[in-house]
Write a protein that holds these residues in place. Sequence first.
Motif, PDB file in Angstrom:
ATOM      1  N   LEU A 211      47.175  47.289   3.009  1.00  0.00           N
ATOM      2  CA  LEU A 211      47.592  48.597   3.496  1.00  0.00           C
ATOM      3  C   LEU A 211      48.822  48.429   4.366  1.00  0.00           C
ATOM      4  CD1 LEU A 211      46.885  51.651   3.813  1.00  0.00           C
ATOM      5  CD2 LEU A 211      45.463  50.993   5.759  1.00  0.00           C
ATOM      6  N   SER A 212      49.852  49.225   4.097  1.00  0.00           N
ATOM      7  CA  SER A 212      51.088  49.157   4.877  1.00  0.00           C
ATOM      8  C   SER A 212      51.569  50.559   5.207  1.00  0.00           C
ATOM      9  CB  SER A 212      52.183  48.435   4.099  1.00  0.00           C
ATOM     10  OG  SER A 212      51.804  47.103   3.826  1.00  0.00           O
ATOM     11  N   LEU A 213      52.164  50.698   6.392  1.00  0.00           N
ATOM     12  CA  LEU A 213      52.757  51.956   6.831  1.00  0.00           C
ATOM     13  C   LEU A 213      54.259  51.761   6.939  1.00  0.00           C
ATOM     14  CD1 LEU A 213      52.488  54.869   7.987  1.00  0.00           C
ATOM     15  CD2 LEU A 213      52.323  53.792  10.246  1.00  0.00           C
ATOM     16  N   PHE A 214      55.012  52.668   6.288  1.00  0.00           N
ATOM     17  CA  PHE A 214      56.470  52.607   6.285  1.00  0.00           C
ATOM     18  C   PHE A 214      57.042  53.833   6.986  1.00  0.00           C
ATOM     19  CE2 PHE A 214      55.275  49.810   2.897  1.00  0.00           C
ATOM     20  CZ  PHE A 214      56.243  48.821   2.903  1.00  0.00           C
ATOM     21  N   GLY A 215      58.260  53.669   7.489  1.00  0.00           N
ATOM     22  CA  GLY A 215      58.946  54.751   8.176  1.00  0.00           C
ATOM     23  C   GLY A 215      59.442  55.819   7.222  1.00  0.00           C
ATOM     24  N   THR A 216      60.184  56.761   7.779  1.00  0.00           N
ATOM     25  CA  THR A 216      60.667  57.907   7.008  1.00  0.00           C
ATOM     26  C   THR A 216      61.648  57.511   5.909  1.00  0.00           C
ATOM     27  OG1 THR A 216      62.403  58.286   8.650  1.00  0.00           O
ATOM     28  CG2 THR A 216      60.347  59.507   8.941  1.00  0.00           C
ATOM     29  N   ASP A 217      62.250  56.337   6.024  1.00  0.00           N
ATOM     30  CA  ASP A 217      63.177  55.869   4.991  1.00  0.00           C
ATOM     31  C   ASP A 217      62.453  55.161   3.848  1.00  0.00           C
ATOM     32  OD1 ASP A 217      62.387  53.504   6.185  1.00  0.00           O
ATOM     33  OD2 ASP A 217      64.414  52.874   6.732  1.00  0.00           O
ATOM     34  N   ARG A 218      61.133  55.005   3.978  1.00  0.00           N
ATOM     35  CA  ARG A 218      60.264  54.356   2.984  1.00  0.00           C
ATOM     36  C   ARG A 218      60.611  52.882   2.789  1.00  0.00           C
ATOM     37  NH1 ARG A 218      58.510  57.351  -2.636  1.00  0.00           N
ATOM     38  NH2 ARG A 218      56.810  55.965  -3.135  1.00  0.00           N
ATOM     39  N   ALA A 219      61.385  52.320   3.739  1.00  0.00           N
ATOM     40  CA  ALA A 219      61.780  50.913   3.655  1.00  0.00           C
ATOM     41  C   ALA A 219      61.410  50.135   4.917  1.00  0.00           C
ATOM     42  CB  ALA A 219      63.277  50.804   3.397  1.00  0.00           C
ATOM     43  N   SER A 220      61.400  50.795   6.062  1.00  0.00           N
ATOM     44  CA  SER A 220      61.094  50.136   7.336  1.00  0.00           C
ATOM     45  C   SER A 220      59.591  49.957   7.487  1.00  0.00           C
ATOM     46  CB  SER A 220      61.621  50.964   8.505  1.00  0.00           C
ATOM     47  OG  SER A 220      63.009  51.147   8.397  1.00  0.00           O
ATOM     48  N   LEU A 221      59.143  48.712   7.489  1.00  0.00           N
ATOM     49  CA  LEU A 221      57.718  48.417   7.633  1.00  0.00           C
ATOM     50  C   LEU A 221      57.318  48.558   9.095  1.00  0.00           C
ATOM     51  CD1 LEU A 221      55.095  47.433   6.310  1.00  0.00           C
ATOM     52  CD2 LEU A 221      55.865  45.094   6.770  1.00  0.00           C
ATOM     53  N   LEU A 222      56.380  49.462   9.382  1.00  0.00           N
ATOM     54  CA  LEU A 222      55.958  49.725  10.755  1.00  0.00           C
ATOM     55  C   LEU A 222      54.665  49.017  11.122  1.00  0.00           C
ATOM     56  CD1 LEU A 222      56.683  53.562  10.818  1.00  0.00           C
ATOM     57  CD2 LEU A 222      58.192  51.688  11.540  1.00  0.00           C
ATOM     58  N   SER A 223      53.769  48.867  10.152  1.00  0.00           N
ATOM     59  CA  SER A 223      52.477  48.218  10.395  1.00  0.00           C
ATOM     60  C   SER A 223      51.908  47.784   9.050  1.00  0.00           C
ATOM     61  CB  SER A 223      51.520  49.194  11.095  1.00  0.00           C
ATOM     62  OG  SER A 223      50.292  48.572  11.401  1.00  0.00           O
ATOM     63  N   THR A 224      51.195  46.653   9.057  1.00  0.00           N
ATOM     64  CA  THR A 224      50.605  46.185   7.805  1.00  0.00           C
ATOM     65  C   THR A 224      49.282  45.481   8.075  1.00  0.00           C
ATOM     66  OG1 THR A 224      51.062  45.036   5.729  1.00  0.00           O
ATOM     67  CG2 THR A 224      51.777  43.945   7.752  1.00  0.00           C
ATOM     68  N   SER A 225      48.405  45.506   7.101  1.00  0.00           N
ATOM     69  CA  SER A 225      47.113  44.831   7.172  1.00  0.00           C
ATOM     70  C   SER A 225      46.867  44.167   5.823  1.00  0.00           C
ATOM     71  CB  SER A 225      46.002  45.841   7.492  1.00  0.00           C
ATOM     72  OG  SER A 225      44.751  45.201   7.567  1.00  0.00           O
ATOM     73  N   THR A 226      46.745  42.825   5.841  1.00  0.00           N
ATOM     74  CA  THR A 226      46.611  42.075   4.585  1.00  0.00           C
ATOM     75  C   THR A 226      45.502  41.033   4.679  1.00  0.00           C
ATOM     76  OG1 THR A 226      48.309  40.513   5.287  1.00  0.00           O
ATOM     77  CG2 THR A 226      49.045  42.387   3.965  1.00  0.00           C
ATOM     78  N   THR A 227      44.349  41.437   5.165  1.00  0.00           N
ATOM     79  CA  THR A 227      43.241  40.495   5.283  1.00  0.00           C
ATOM     80  C   THR A 227      42.573  40.295   3.929  1.00  0.00           C
ATOM     81  OG1 THR A 227      41.561  42.164   5.743  1.00  0.00           O
ATOM     82  CG2 THR A 227      42.806  41.336   7.636  1.00  0.00           C
ATOM     83  N   ASN A 228      41.628  39.386   3.869  1.00  0.00           N
ATOM     84  CA  ASN A 228      40.848  39.165   2.646  1.00  0.00           C
ATOM     85  C   ASN A 228      39.453  39.761   2.758  1.00  0.00           C
ATOM     86  OD1 ASN A 228      42.798  37.754   1.140  1.00  0.00           O
ATOM     87  ND2 ASN A 228      42.405  35.906   2.318  1.00  0.00           N
ATOM     88  N   GLY A 229      39.240  40.634   3.734  1.00  0.00           N
ATOM     89  CA  GLY A 229      37.927  41.239   3.936  1.00  0.00           C
ATOM     90  C   GLY A 229      37.760  42.523   3.144  1.00  0.00           C
ATOM     91  N   ASP A 230      36.792  43.326   3.555  1.00  0.00           N
ATOM     92  CA  ASP A 230      36.469  44.588   2.889  1.00  0.00           C
ATOM     93  C   ASP A 230      37.064  45.788   3.612  1.00  0.00           C
ATOM     94  OD1 ASP A 230      34.992  43.068   1.166  1.00  0.00           O
ATOM     95  OD2 ASP A 230      33.052  43.651   1.971  1.00  0.00           O
ATOM     96  N   ARG A 231      37.961  45.548   4.582  1.00  0.00           N
ATOM     97  CA  ARG A 231      38.532  46.629   5.373  1.00  0.00           C
ATOM     98  C   ARG A 231      39.965  46.282   5.744  1.00  0.00           C
ATOM     99  NH1 ARG A 231      36.869  50.486   9.510  1.00  0.00           N
ATOM    100  NH2 ARG A 231      38.461  50.565  11.130  1.00  0.00           N
ATOM    101  N   GLU A 232      40.831  47.262   5.617  1.00  0.00           N
ATOM    102  CA  GLU A 232      42.211  47.138   6.079  1.00  0.00           C
ATOM    103  C   GLU A 232      42.488  48.323   6.999  1.00  0.00           C
ATOM    104  OE1 GLU A 232      43.894  44.496   5.444  1.00  0.00           O
ATOM    105  OE2 GLU A 232      42.887  43.714   3.674  1.00  0.00           O
ATOM    106  N   GLU A 233      43.266  48.098   8.040  1.00  0.00           N
ATOM    107  CA  GLU A 233      43.560  49.173   8.991  1.00  0.00           C
ATOM    108  C   GLU A 233      44.965  49.010   9.543  1.00  0.00           C
ATOM    109  OE1 GLU A 233      41.965  50.896  13.267  1.00  0.00           O
ATOM    110  OE2 GLU A 233      40.650  49.642  12.062  1.00  0.00           O
TER     111      GLU A 233
END
Length: 75
Positions: free
Chosen positions: A37-59
């Motif tokens: 799961l990743s959150l990008f800015g208004t330009d759809r290119a600036s990565l603001l936050s990301t979650s890349t675990t191998n579990g059953d939940r991303e936040e």
Amino acid sequence: DLTMCTAAIDWYRVPLLRGESIRVAILFDGARGNLDLSLFGTDRASLLSTSTTNGDREEVAYFVAPAAGDYYLQV
């Protein structure tokens, strides 16, 4: 019911006002595949936050949007 597809990328638009915050969590069965799961800015290119675990939940959480506009989640 949703289906997990190999290499499929989904985008979601989230309108935020300046100063608003967002927190998004996804829960899934990790035995059936892995999601990130990743959150990008208004330009759809600036990565603001990301979650890349191998579990059953991303936040992702982003506090205080610097400007009003459409922000984007990528799953």
